[in-house]
Design an enzyme around this catalytic site. Structure first.
Site, PDB file in Angstrom:
ATOM      1  N   SER A 121       0.739  -1.161   0.051  1.00 53.59           N
ATOM      2  CA  SER A 121       0.105  -0.040   0.051  1.00 53.59           C
ATOM      3  C   SER A 121       0.936   1.204   0.028  1.00 53.59           C
ATOM      4  O   SER A 121       0.269   2.218   0.008  1.00 53.59           O
ATOM      5  CB  SER A 121      -0.878   0.005   1.258  1.00 53.59           C
ATOM      6  OG  SER A 121      -0.154   0.398   2.348  1.00 53.59           O
ATOM      7  N   LYS A 159       1.497   4.194   7.330  1.00 49.22           N
ATOM      8  CA  LYS A 159       0.775   4.965   6.227  1.00 49.22           C
ATOM      9  C   LYS A 159       1.037   6.559   6.386  1.00 49.22           C
ATOM     10  O   LYS A 159       1.902   6.797   7.323  1.00 49.22           O
ATOM     11  CB  LYS A 159      -0.720   5.076   6.773  1.00 49.22           C
ATOM     12  CG  LYS A 159      -1.524   3.544   6.477  1.00 49.22           C
ATOM     13  CD  LYS A 159      -2.074   3.409   5.010  1.00 49.22           C
ATOM     14  CE  LYS A 159      -2.584   2.063   4.896  1.00 49.22           C
ATOM     15  NZ  LYS A 159      -1.702   1.142   4.997  1.00 49.22           N
TER      16      LYS A 159
END
Ligand SMILES: C[S@@+](CC[C@H](N)C(=O)[O-])C[C@H]1O[C@@H](n2cnc3c(N)ncnc32)[C@H](O)[C@@H]1O
Length: 487
Positions: A121, A159
């Site tokens: 991701s 993230k």
């Protein structure tokens, strides 16, 4: 702390140091070759290259004596706390090992740790699966900084951090993933910010701390143990030609789109029983999966005894890749076995046939086909539940074994792709002898190891996920040593 070097590299380095001390000029490759009684100049050249890469030697000019000793860059020891999902959040991490990092990459102050990335991701930030991220521990972050976020005290994820009007958003760097919005009833704690990324690269040599030939071989085999860690790393520690039988049940790479999560109730339309697996360990881009498979199979070839053999479970998702890599590495395929699952889960969508088999590739890497096979037993083999095998007749390559797990097989917890003991036992009883060493490099809940133990073999298991290691250890602890072939 210096970057570790192999025993042979140290011998070459010591030879060069002594030579320079005595003669006041460096040796040629030929002189090193003769001095260390090595057979080929090309081997010396490889060691010199590796030593230069690691900062122990430097090249000075282009003549035959163009090497000199270099003081290696100062390194510091950073704890590698485990893995971090650059995908869906995973369980929080725990300390496992240390890595060496150049001092120049680190700030003067602060608590630094490292995590190895799983998932994709963050690929648009050039953080890929297998990379190691260096993290500075701190509990605050600015918008846009890459952070290790701990959600609700147990799920950690990597993230980008954004906070606006009291709302925290954890943004992936991959358009295929959705941001995570921290809800009012959720707790977010920042565990640190990313300082740097150590690339794993495609080749084994490119990441000195994780996948390199500098991992010293350990002559003491971890017999009857399940190692919690990465198979790529731990296979490299095993000595050459030390294992009798390998049963590998690797990730099949079929958990595509790991932003989708569903459980057994949500199977509609996904075709086969195995499609319910939706795990990060089972979701690599195709090229990475290919490289990953080539790496571990290369080690397999090295560690198998000439009398040994390897079995690999697969489905159409990965079996073509395994087959190709077997052939590329010179692992001869002995048989392809179809494990027919009479009781396979029905196809609910009605858009394809009911997937009701898995494929097993059986190969060996020794010369002259010395691999062990108990032909007599295979002929006499009789399992009343296998409607395709008659006692006294040759065993064929289609095995009719229901995919049932007895209650004792799941009493300590389940694994989504757990293999029945009966499949593992058939392989072990026909391809190994009592006291042989059976290795399961992707041990999961430990079925292969348990089958080995119950048949009086030794076992070694490697498994990345602590929760499966825990299940495997419990199963092994409470099993009786010798159990019959059939359960
Ligand atoms: C197909 S499952 C094996 C299940 C096992 N046969 C059983 O019956 O329980 C594959 C396992 O490999 C583990 N795994 C994935 N990547 C790994 C790696 N690089 N090193 C070690 N284990 C890994 C996964 O956590 C998963 O438990």
């Amino acid at each position: 702390m210096a970057i570790p070097i192999t025993k042979r590299q140290k011998e070459v380095l010591d030879f060069i140091k002594k030579f320079i001390k005595k003669k006041k000029y460096p040796p040629t490759l030929e002189e090193i070759c003769v001095g260390l009684k090595l057979s080929a100049v090309s081997t010396v050249h490889q060691h010199i290259e590796a030593l230069a890469e690691k900062g122990y030697l430097k090249k000075v000019g282009n003549n035959a004596r163009a090497i000199d000793i270099n003081e290696p860059e100062a390194m510091v020891r950073v704890p590698l706390l485990g893995t971090i999902a650059a995908g869906e959040p995973i369980e929080a991490v725990q300390q496992k090992e240390f890595i060496a990092v150049p001092k120049t990459k680190l700030p003067v102050n602060g608590e630094i740790y490292a995590l190895r990335v799983i998932g994709n991701s963050m690929i648009d930030e050039n953080i890929n699966e297998g990379d190691v991220v260096l993290i500075k521990h701190q509990s605050t972050a600015d918008n846009g900084q890459k952070i290790v976020a701990l959600i609700d005290n147990h799920e950690a994820t990597l993230k980008k951090f954004y906070k606006s009007r009291g709302l925290v958003r954890l943004e992936p760097a991959n358009k295929n993933y959705k941001p995570i919005i921290i809800q009012k009833d959720q707790e977010l704690s920042i565990q640190g910010i990313v300082l740097d990324v150590i690339k794993s690269g495609g080749e084994i040599k490119e990441n000195p701390t994780l996948f390199n030939d500098e991992i010293e071989k350990d002559d003491n085999l971890p017999i009857n143990k399940i190692i919690c860690g990465d198979a790529l790393h731990h296979l490299q520690k095993l000595p050459d030609q030390s294992i009798d039988l390998i049963i590998a049940d690797p990730p099949y790479n079929l958990s595509k789109g790991n932003h989708i999560h569903f459980n057994n109730n949500g199977l509609k339309g996904f075709g086969g029983e195995w499609n319910k697996v939706m795990e990060n360990w089972d979701n690599l881009p195709l090229v990475d999966y290919f490289k990953f498979t080539a790496k571990w199979l290369k080690e397999v070839k090295r560690i198998l005894k000439p009398t040994g053999s390897i079995w690999v479970f697969g489905t159409y998702h990965n079996t073509g890749i395994i087959n190709l890599i077997f052939q590329t590495l010179g692992i001869e395929i002995i048989n392809e076995v179809v494990w027919y699952k009479r009781n396979a889960f029905p196809n609910l969508a009605g858009r394809r046939f009911t997937a009701s088999h898995e494929t097993l590739l059986w190969g060996h890497a020794g010369e002259k086909r010395k691999y062990y096979f108990d032909y007599k037993q295979s002929k006499e083999f009789h399992d009343p539940s296998d409607l395709l095998k008659s006692q006294g007749k040759q065993m064929r390559t289609v095995w009719d074994i229901p995919n049932n797990k007895e209650s004792r097989e799941i009493e300590f917890g389940k694994h989504p792709t757990q293999k029945p003991l009966s499949v593992c036992k058939r392989i072990i009883s026909l391809c190994s002898k009592p006291d042989d060493i059976v290795l399961s490099p992707f041990a999961g809940a430990g079925s292969e190891c348990l089958a080995a133990k119950e048949l009086g073999r030794k076992y070694i298991g490697i498994e990345l996920d602590e929760k499966y290691v825990d299940i495997a250890n419990k199963r092994l602890k409470y099993s009786k040593n010798q159990q019959p072939l059939f359960n």
